[in-house]
Design an enzyme around this catalytic site. Sequence first.
Site, PDB file in Angstrom:
ATOM      1  N   SER A 156       0.834  -1.198   0.000  1.00 12.90           N
ATOM      2  CA  SER A 156       0.000   0.000   0.000  1.00 12.90           C
ATOM      3  C   SER A 156       0.873   1.255   0.000  1.00 12.90           C
ATOM      4  O   SER A 156       1.686   1.435  -0.902  1.00 12.90           O
ATOM      5  CB  SER A 156      -0.967  -0.045   1.190  1.00 12.90           C
ATOM      6  OG  SER A 156      -1.988   0.916   1.048  1.00 12.90           O
ATOM      7  N   ASP A 213      -9.510  -5.827  -4.411  1.00 11.75           N
ATOM      8  CA  ASP A 213      -9.000  -4.776  -3.537  1.00 11.75           C
ATOM      9  C   ASP A 213      -9.861  -3.525  -3.691  1.00 11.75           C
ATOM     10  O   ASP A 213      -9.957  -2.948  -4.781  1.00 11.75           O
ATOM     11  CB  ASP A 213      -7.540  -4.469  -3.911  1.00 11.75           C
ATOM     12  CG  ASP A 213      -6.837  -3.581  -2.884  1.00 11.75           C
ATOM     13  OD1 ASP A 213      -7.486  -2.676  -2.342  1.00 11.75           O
ATOM     14  OD2 ASP A 213      -5.639  -3.792  -2.671  1.00 11.75           O
ATOM     15  N   HIS A 242      -7.807  -5.696   0.540  1.00 10.45           N
ATOM     16  CA  HIS A 242      -6.580  -4.901   0.673  1.00 10.45           C
ATOM     17  C   HIS A 242      -5.813  -5.339   1.919  1.00 10.45           C
ATOM     18  O   HIS A 242      -6.267  -5.119   3.052  1.00 10.45           O
ATOM     19  CB  HIS A 242      -6.963  -3.423   0.784  1.00 10.45           C
ATOM     20  CG  HIS A 242      -5.790  -2.493   0.762  1.00 10.45           C
ATOM     21  ND1 HIS A 242      -5.092  -2.212  -0.384  1.00 10.45           N
ATOM     22  CD2 HIS A 242      -5.200  -1.767   1.751  1.00 10.45           C
ATOM     23  CE1 HIS A 242      -4.128  -1.350  -0.121  1.00 10.45           C
ATOM     24  NE2 HIS A 242      -4.171  -1.066   1.173  1.00 10.45           N
TER      25      HIS A 242
END
Length: 438
Positions: free
Chosen positions: A40, A128, A162
């Site tokens: 991320s 995601d 995610h």
Amino acid sequence: MRILLAFLGAALALAALPAAAQTLPAYNIDRNSITVSGVSSGGYMAVQMHVAHSSRFAGVGVVAGGPYYCAEDTLALALTRCLRPAAADQPDPARLAFLTQLFATQGHIDPVDGLATDPVWIFSSPDDTVVSQPVSDRLLDYYLAFVDPLRVAYVNNVRGEHSMPTTDFGFPCFYKGASANPGDHFINDCDYDAAGAMLTHLLRRVRRLDTVATGNVIAFDQSAFLAQPTAHGMSATGYAYVPDVCASGARCKLHVAFHGCLQGASRIGETFVRNAGYNRWADANRIVVLYPQATASLQQGNGNGCWDWWGYDDAHYMWREGRQVAAVMRMVDRIAGGTTAEAPPPAPSGLQARVALDGTLSLRWNRVDDPRVDGYTVFSAQAAAGPFVQVGADMVTAPELSLADPAGAARYYTVVSVTRSGLESVSAPAVVVALPGP
């Protein structure tokens, strides 16, 4: 109820307190085997580190991240174009590649030629909902502007939310964590070893995975690398995982692993450091893992403890002179400060393979005439370019290895010589073996 919540909050805060910080030690690091990865915001940071210092890093892994300089100094773009963009407003890899070349010409980052042969590993889940897959698609396009396509791997078919995917730790794979839940750490059990797949691709030659991590997690003072780090989005304490053999002076590799937003130790303690999946691979492959730490900085609009990939702290965040980039490179230099000048041993020569009628494979090579060599390790791959994975349980001392391999397809084999200090030769020229079918 309020008393209970206050008690739980205090307990969680205590659990997140870092261990006593020490001075970051120096180790015997192979400076040609320094790699970087992140998830991320840590994925964006890993790309920044790799591009800015391509002469120093030998490869990059990115989980749920996007291309270099995606946000172009603008929070609004970071929150839209670089996370879940509209179809007509996705990151433009051609423009970002042009700006990368411009920054290199201006001397702010390393020459882009340093990217050409680096392995790149990208992971993106189609499910995601934080960083949508089109963003990672554009990251792929960006790297293909500089990197040999044969060096790039894109894993885009493992489903889940995610997170950092692991084989056996974390929340269910489709669980979406939330900043409001202090126990959420954004590591999900997806029956997929992202760290292992990444390191296998980046290193191109890996030893089999150890069952448990037996090295040590150390906490170190990050203020030695950036004055007043908490004023610049970095925690006062960072971490490193050090296999016992590396602590004993053996030649080791170095991998820098960046956590994502809300995954810093100031929020979740050592959960990411111990459970993101890197450490068992580190033990098996003599890798020191550096875990730099970001932290929340509310006055800068960084309430989730993200790495600076849009300019919340520093207008030069994407260049070598960026505060966080420079601080982490100082950590890298400190860890590699114990590197010896020992030359690697010669590679084995004369590798030959024979397959018996019963399917037993025999490999033989010439003994290396170097008193430092303690043994040999054999690796195999399904393709000539690798990645290669160790075969056999341990290093062998004699220049031969026999094994029963039931695979009914061509395989490639190579061997390296290994010194007592753990220094490896380059690989011997691989041999291809057509194994009999079942």
